[in-house]
Write a protein that holds these residues in place. Structure first.
Motif, short mmCIF file in Angstrom:
data_model
loop_
_atom_site.label_atom_id
_atom_site.label_comp_id
_atom_site.label_asym_id
_atom_site.label_seq_id
_atom_site.Cartn_x
_atom_site.Cartn_y
_atom_site.Cartn_z
N THR A 113 0.86 -1.19 0.00
CA THR A 113 0.00 0.00 0.00
C THR A 113 0.88 1.23 0.00
O THR A 113 1.91 1.26 0.69
CB THR A 113 -0.91 0.03 1.24
N THR A 114 0.50 2.24 -0.76
CA THR A 114 1.25 3.49 -0.78
C THR A 114 0.28 4.66 -0.74
O THR A 114 -0.94 4.49 -0.74
CB THR A 114 2.14 3.58 -2.03
N ALA A 151 -0.14 4.90 -14.09
CA ALA A 151 -1.48 4.33 -13.96
C ALA A 151 -2.52 5.44 -14.03
O ALA A 151 -2.94 5.99 -13.01
CB ALA A 151 -1.59 3.56 -12.64
N SER A 152 -2.95 5.74 -15.24
CA SER A 152 -3.87 6.86 -15.46
C SER A 152 -5.33 6.50 -15.23
O SER A 152 -6.20 7.37 -15.34
CB SER A 152 -3.69 7.41 -16.88
N ASP A 157 -6.03 11.90 -6.68
CA ASP A 157 -6.65 11.90 -5.36
C ASP A 157 -7.56 10.70 -5.13
O ASP A 157 -8.23 10.61 -4.10
CB ASP A 157 -7.45 13.19 -5.13
N ASP A 158 -7.59 9.76 -6.07
CA ASP A 158 -8.43 8.57 -5.94
C ASP A 158 -7.76 7.51 -5.07
O ASP A 158 -6.53 7.52 -4.87
CB ASP A 158 -8.72 7.96 -7.31
N ASN A 159 -8.56 6.58 -4.60
CA ASN A 159 -8.05 5.35 -3.99
C ASN A 159 -8.37 4.20 -4.93
O ASN A 159 -9.44 4.17 -5.55
CB ASN A 159 -8.73 5.08 -2.65
N GLY A 160 -7.45 3.24 -5.06
CA GLY A 160 -7.75 2.11 -5.92
C GLY A 160 -6.55 1.22 -6.15
O GLY A 160 -5.42 1.54 -5.77
N GLU A 161 -6.81 0.08 -6.80
CA GLU A 161 -5.76 -0.87 -7.12
C GLU A 161 -4.82 -0.31 -8.20
O GLU A 161 -5.28 0.32 -9.15
CB GLU A 161 -6.35 -2.18 -7.61
N ASN A 207 -1.97 -4.68 -5.15
CA ASN A 207 -1.30 -3.50 -4.63
C ASN A 207 -2.28 -2.34 -4.66
O ASN A 207 -3.16 -2.29 -5.52
CB ASN A 207 -0.05 -3.17 -5.45
N TYR A 208 -2.13 -1.41 -3.73
CA TYR A 208 -3.17 -0.40 -3.56
C TYR A 208 -2.57 0.99 -3.34
O TYR A 208 -1.55 1.15 -2.67
CB TYR A 208 -4.06 -0.76 -2.37
N TYR A 209 -3.27 1.97 -3.93
CA TYR A 209 -2.88 3.38 -3.88
C TYR A 209 -3.93 4.17 -3.13
O TYR A 209 -5.12 4.11 -3.46
CB TYR A 209 -2.73 3.89 -5.31
#
Length: 369
Positions: A113-114, A151-152, A157-161, A207-209
């Motif tokens: 996670t980052t 990763a466009s 500001d989104d959260n996601g894989e 993996n998650y952002y």
């Protein structure tokens, strides 16, 4: 123990000091340890650590072992159930570890996670979220087309894989890090985060952002953009390609040739910081007695939104009285301006900052009035 924060340092004493100050404020509510692995720095990093941060676990290497080996050594000494790999030229807010750790615990299918990374001007760093550099994407990147490299599918500001995270800030369960084999030591610097992120995907993890959380990464302080940098950066792409996607000797030869060409022709960035000598300097502090001679005005944090500032304003953050969450939110919320920023350290004897993510930051010794 919940969390081990591992920081690999090489000749970044002033920025490391600021990083540690922010980290220690951010683990107040967490059972955590901070481990600094020093890769044989020749500045005063070790002395600074021993004098200012006796609570930090210090591991000193007798040579520069690179990013992968250095961080793997730190992990070997870690006691926490979770790890945070963090660069020394970062600044974190007071709540970031609470939120990332809570997310990681609630989502065991997530390997790494980052957060969103911003540079010293508050500008979003697109390497915060990337795609796997398949042969096609890698070739386009080498030729200067970054459209598929980042990763466009998620806004900043989104959260996601996402497929690939950046090694400047990544959180994972220690058992998962060990299951995946840690950072591959064949990468000295660059590429190891791509490789480990991809390995996690191959093992069935995600993996998650978390784009709503932000961490400052000055970035340029860790790297001088010289020929050696180019060789390591683009060479790492070649290593990754050869390890995971090598198909034929001809295709490998074409990729190697392209890499050599880009190293030979790509322009070198100037490592000096952008001059801000003509800036209107504003000391931002909640200490009404603090004065700095080089500043034109003193303001509290609450006054920032009430007063008008010209585009050449440089804000100097008094980190001893301000929260890092406030500082980070202001910087990220004012990227349309031409403001610049500096950080007054907690001892108030240094001002640091950076106006470019591709050059060395500024460290200025300060004599208070």
């Amino acid at each position: 123990m919940d969390l081990s924060i591992i920081i690999l340092n090489y000749n970044a004493a002033a920025f490391l000091e600021q990083c540690l100050y922010s980290v220690l404020k951010a683990v107040n509510n967490i059972d955590a340890e901070v481990i600094v692995v020093d890769n044989d720095s020749t500045d005063h990093s070790v002395e600074m650590l021993q004098h200012n941060f006796p609570q930090v676990k210090l591991i000193t290497n007798h040579e520069n072992l690179g990013f992968s080996k250095g961080n793997n050594i730190g992990v070997q000494h870690a006691q926490g159930d979770y790890l945070c790999i963090l660069n020394p030229d970062t600044v974190v807010g007071e709540t970031v570890f609470d939120e990332v750790l809570a997310f990681a615990k609630a989502n065991p299918q997530i390997a790494f996670t980052t957060t969103q990374l911003i540079d010293g001007t508050g500008t979003y760093l697109p390497e915060s979220k990337r795609n796997v550099p398949t042969p096609q994407i890698a070739r386009q990147k080498i030729l200067g087309n970054d459209s598929k490299y980042y990763a466009s599918h998620l806004q900043k500001d989104d959260n996601g894989e996402v497929e690939v995270l950046v090694g400047a800030m990544m959180v994972c369960k220690k058992l998962v890090f060990e299951e995946l084999g840690g950072f591959d030591p064949m990468y000295f610097m660059y590429g190891e985060d791509i490789d480990l992120s991809y390995t996690a995907l191959q093992h069935g993890y995600q993996n998650y952002y978390l784009g709503k959380l932000k961490v400052i990464h000055f970035k340029g302080e860790s790297t001088v953009k010289d020929r050696k940098y180019l060789e390591r950066f683009y060479g790492a792409m070649g290593l990754f390609y050869n390890k995971h996607f090598k198909k034929s000797k001809i295709e490998k030869a074409l990729v190697d040739l392209a890499l050599k060409g880009i190293i030979a022709t790509k322009s070198i960035e100037n490592e000096s910081v952008v001059s801000t000598s003509n800036s209107y300097r504003v000391l931002v502090t909640n200490d009404n007695k603090l004065q700095i001679g080089l500043c034109d005005k003193v303001a509290t944090y609450k006054q920032l939104s009430d007063l008008k500032w010209n585009s050449q304003t440089q804000f100097i953050w008094d980190t001893a009285t301000l929260s890092f969450d406030e500082i980070i939110n202001f910087m990220a919320g004012n990227i349309s301006s031409q403001y610049t920023y500096r950080f007054l350290n907690f001892k108030r004897n240094l001002i640091i900052g950076s106006d470019s993510s591709s050059s060395r930051g500024e460290v200025k010794e300060l004599i208070l009035d």
